[in-house]
Write a protein that holds these residues in place. Structure first.
Motif, PDB file in Angstrom:
ATOM      1  N   ILE A 122       0.827  -1.207   0.000  1.00 30.45           N
ATOM      2  CA  ILE A 122       0.000   0.000   0.000  1.00 30.45           C
ATOM      3  C   ILE A 122       0.863   1.258   0.000  1.00 30.45           C
ATOM      4  CG2 ILE A 122      -1.629   1.352   1.389  1.00 30.45           C
ATOM      5  CD1 ILE A 122      -3.020  -1.262   2.099  1.00 30.45           C
ATOM      6  N   ILE A 123       1.890   1.317   0.834  1.00 35.40           N
ATOM      7  CA  ILE A 123       2.727   2.522   0.846  1.00 35.40           C
ATOM      8  C   ILE A 123       3.533   2.607  -0.449  1.00 35.40           C
ATOM      9  CG2 ILE A 123       4.667   1.420   2.051  1.00 35.40           C
ATOM     10  CD1 ILE A 123       3.466   5.099   2.273  1.00 35.40           C
ATOM     11  N   PHE A 124       3.914   1.472  -1.017  1.00 34.01           N
ATOM     12  CA  PHE A 124       4.595   1.477  -2.319  1.00 34.01           C
ATOM     13  C   PHE A 124       3.699   2.119  -3.374  1.00 34.01           C
ATOM     14  CE2 PHE A 124       4.823  -0.533  -6.488  1.00 34.01           C
ATOM     15  CZ  PHE A 124       6.118  -0.230  -6.873  1.00 34.01           C
ATOM     16  N   LEU A 125       2.444   1.712  -3.416  1.00 33.38           N
ATOM     17  CA  LEU A 125       1.515   2.257  -4.413  1.00 33.38           C
ATOM     18  C   LEU A 125       1.278   3.748  -4.197  1.00 33.38           C
ATOM     19  CD1 LEU A 125      -1.123  -0.637  -4.631  1.00 33.38           C
ATOM     20  CD2 LEU A 125       0.615  -0.007  -6.342  1.00 33.38           C
ATOM     21  N   ILE A 126       1.173   4.174  -2.941  1.00 38.78           N
ATOM     22  CA  ILE A 126       0.995   5.596  -2.652  1.00 38.78           C
ATOM     23  C   ILE A 126       2.179   6.397  -3.178  1.00 38.78           C
ATOM     24  CG2 ILE A 126       0.894   7.319  -0.798  1.00 38.78           C
ATOM     25  CD1 ILE A 126      -0.716   5.269   0.839  1.00 38.78           C
ATOM     26  N   LEU A 127       3.390   5.914  -2.896  1.00 38.89           N
ATOM     27  CA  LEU A 127       4.597   6.629  -3.320  1.00 38.89           C
ATOM     28  C   LEU A 127       4.740   6.659  -4.840  1.00 38.89           C
ATOM     29  CD1 LEU A 127       7.134   5.257  -0.677  1.00 38.89           C
ATOM     30  CD2 LEU A 127       6.400   7.635  -0.907  1.00 38.89           C
ATOM     31  N   VAL A 128       4.501   5.525  -5.488  1.00 40.59           N
ATOM     32  CA  VAL A 128       4.716   5.473  -6.930  1.00 40.59           C
ATOM     33  C   VAL A 128       3.652   6.269  -7.672  1.00 40.59           C
ATOM     34  CG1 VAL A 128       3.419   3.379  -7.543  1.00 40.59           C
ATOM     35  CG2 VAL A 128       5.526   3.920  -8.753  1.00 40.59           C
ATOM     36  N   PHE A 129       2.411   6.262  -7.181  1.00 40.24           N
ATOM     37  CA  PHE A 129       1.364   7.041  -7.842  1.00 40.24           C
ATOM     38  C   PHE A 129       1.546   8.537  -7.590  1.00 40.24           C
ATOM     39  CE2 PHE A 129      -1.264   3.033  -7.854  1.00 40.24           C
ATOM     40  CZ  PHE A 129      -1.209   2.888  -9.234  1.00 40.24           C
ATOM     41  N   PHE A 130       2.079   8.882  -6.434  1.00 37.25           N
ATOM     42  CA  PHE A 130       2.436  10.276  -6.182  1.00 37.25           C
ATOM     43  C   PHE A 130       3.502  10.714  -7.181  1.00 37.25           C
ATOM     44  CE2 PHE A 130       5.401  13.261  -4.101  1.00 37.25           C
ATOM     45  CZ  PHE A 130       4.547  14.342  -3.926  1.00 37.25           C
ATOM     46  N   GLY A 131       4.509   9.851  -7.389  1.00 37.53           N
ATOM     47  CA  GLY A 131       5.541  10.156  -8.367  1.00 37.53           C
ATOM     48  C   GLY A 131       4.990  10.256  -9.776  1.00 37.53           C
ATOM     49  N   LEU A 132       4.079   9.354 -10.135  1.00 35.42           N
ATOM     50  CA  LEU A 132       3.445   9.400 -11.457  1.00 35.42           C
ATOM     51  C   LEU A 132       2.721  10.721 -11.674  1.00 35.42           C
ATOM     52  CD1 LEU A 132       2.008   5.782 -11.791  1.00 35.42           C
ATOM     53  CD2 LEU A 132       3.491   6.909 -13.459  1.00 35.42           C
ATOM     54  N   TYR A 133       2.019  11.160 -10.647  1.00 35.32           N
ATOM     55  CA  TYR A 133       1.277  12.419 -10.741  1.00 35.32           C
ATOM     56  C   TYR A 133       2.237  13.592 -10.968  1.00 35.32           C
ATOM     57  CZ  TYR A 133      -1.573  16.399  -9.291  1.00 35.32           C
ATOM     58  OH  TYR A 133      -2.220  17.613  -9.249  1.00 35.32           O
ATOM     59  N   ILE A 134       3.322  13.634 -10.192  1.00 31.98           N
ATOM     60  CA  ILE A 134       4.316  14.699 -10.345  1.00 31.98           C
ATOM     61  C   ILE A 134       4.984  14.622 -11.718  1.00 31.98           C
ATOM     62  CG2 ILE A 134       6.480  15.658  -9.472  1.00 31.98           C
ATOM     63  CD1 ILE A 134       4.100  16.132  -7.639  1.00 31.98           C
ATOM     64  N   GLY A 135       5.371  13.408 -12.116  1.00 33.03           N
ATOM     65  CA  GLY A 135       6.055  13.231 -13.384  1.00 33.03           C
ATOM     66  C   GLY A 135       5.210  13.619 -14.573  1.00 33.03           C
ATOM     67  N   THR A 136       3.929  13.274 -14.540  1.00 33.51           N
ATOM     68  CA  THR A 136       3.028  13.642 -15.633  1.00 33.51           C
ATOM     69  C   THR A 136       2.923  15.154 -15.763  1.00 33.51           C
ATOM     70  OG1 THR A 136       1.766  11.597 -15.302  1.00 33.51           O
ATOM     71  CG2 THR A 136       0.707  13.357 -16.567  1.00 33.51           C
ATOM     72  N   GLY A 137       2.877  15.844 -14.623  1.00 32.52           N
ATOM     73  CA  GLY A 137       2.819  17.307 -14.653  1.00 32.52           C
ATOM     74  C   GLY A 137       4.109  17.922 -15.174  1.00 32.52           C
ATOM     75  N   LEU A 138       5.254  17.354 -14.764  1.00 30.71           N
ATOM     76  CA  LEU A 138       6.546  17.896 -15.195  1.00 30.71           C
ATOM     77  C   LEU A 138       6.820  17.640 -16.673  1.00 30.71           C
ATOM     78  CD1 LEU A 138       8.837  16.897 -12.177  1.00 30.71           C
ATOM     79  CD2 LEU A 138       8.043  19.193 -12.775  1.00 30.71           C
ATOM     80  N   SER A 139       6.157  16.644 -17.251  1.00 29.36           N
ATOM     81  CA  SER A 139       6.418  16.289 -18.653  1.00 29.36           C
ATOM     82  C   SER A 139       6.023  17.396 -19.621  1.00 29.36           C
ATOM     83  CB  SER A 139       5.678  14.998 -19.016  1.00 29.36           C
ATOM     84  OG  SER A 139       4.268  15.199 -18.991  1.00 29.36           O
ATOM     85  N   THR A 140       5.205  18.337 -19.162  1.00 26.47           N
ATOM     86  CA  THR A 140       4.736  19.422 -20.037  1.00 26.47           C
ATOM     87  C   THR A 140       5.533  20.713 -19.848  1.00 26.47           C
ATOM     88  OG1 THR A 140       3.061  20.103 -18.418  1.00 26.47           O
ATOM     89  CG2 THR A 140       2.398  18.466 -20.053  1.00 26.47           C
ATOM     90  N   THR A 141       6.575  20.681 -19.016  1.00 24.52           N
ATOM     91  CA  THR A 141       7.364  21.897 -18.774  1.00 24.52           C
ATOM     92  C   THR A 141       8.176  22.266 -20.000  1.00 24.52           C
ATOM     93  OG1 THR A 141       9.227  20.659 -17.880  1.00 24.52           O
ATOM     94  CG2 THR A 141       7.548  21.397 -16.308  1.00 24.52           C
TER      95      THR A 141
END
Length: 232
Positions: free
Chosen positions: A51-70
């Motif tokens: 569960i904590i793995f999924l929280i961390l990786v999905f948090f990273g996915l969310y950040i990464g998706t946003g940064l991909s448009t910079t």
């Protein structure tokens, strides 16, 4: 190289770094020490870790998706992140030679070992919490998993490729936790015979192994980050 293969190759170093966290391994072995409800405690520990793995990786996915448009673009952003992360890992690697991670018993982990273990529910809650919080307490593993999520997000893969990559990342990062659960599921006595030698070894040498792994990964990330940044 296909999109899926490229992403998997990119996140493998992160998964390996998380796998070698001595703090996670030491607490895993503590969770399944003699006298505990072996199968239940190892399952609860595994569930909390997932569960904590999924929280961390999905948090990273969310950040990464946003940064991909910079304006810098995903590859340059990823390169900068890896150079910074590489520097952090080298510092942590050096620190591991002088400060033993497994020895930290205060803070968010301190009260865990005093929780009751006199019935199934209390055992489940205790070891679920331990599995959940150990990755957070091991700063290195947590940051590696989260940054791996950022790298996946920067690649803007399809849903299927994202799911496959996250599953592979999880299996490698939590490999020791998964193996311990399988062993205890098959036979508690057999699991004890296999895991007992690792308890003393982890206490004695786990931090030195982690120091080497983190130092080498740090150099790898710095070199790879500079190479990709200069190519774009």
């Amino acid at each position: 190289m296909s999109e899926l293969s490229s992403i998997i190759v990119s996140i493998l170093p992160y998964a390996i770094g998380a796998l070698f966290s001595p703090f996670i391994l030491a607490n895993l072995l503590e969770a399944n020490s003699p006298g505990n409800y072996h199968r239940l405690s190892s399952f609860a520990y595994l569930l909390g870790s997932i569960i904590i793995f999924l929280i961390l990786v999905f948090f990273g996915l969310y950040i990464g998706t946003g940064l991909s448009t910079t304006i810098l673009g995903p590859i340059k952003v990823g390169s900068i992140i890896e150079v910074v992360l590489g520097g952090i890992l080298i510092i942590i690697g050096v620190k591991s030679l002088f400060v033993r991670e497994y020895a930290r018993e205060g803070g968010i982990l301190g009260f865990t070992f005093s929780l009751r273990e006199d019935n199934d529910l209390s055992v489940f809650v205790k070891f679920f919490y331990l599995g959940f919080i150990t990755i957070l307490a091991s700063f290195t593993a947590a940051i590696l998993i989260a940054v791996a999520g950022i790298i996946i997000g920067l690649s803007t893969p399809t849903f299927t490729n994202s799911a496959i990559t996250v599953i592979i990342l999880g299996i490698i990062s939590l490999f020791m936790v998964i193996i311990a659960f399988i062993l205890y599921l098959l036979s508690s006595d057999y699991a004890e015979d296999l895991l007992d030698p690792f308890r003393g070894w982890t206490v004695e040498y786990g931090d030195y192994l982690a120091a080497i792994v983190y130092f080498l990964l740090g150099l790898f990330f710095i070199i790879r980050g500079f190479i990709f940044f200069r190519l774009i």
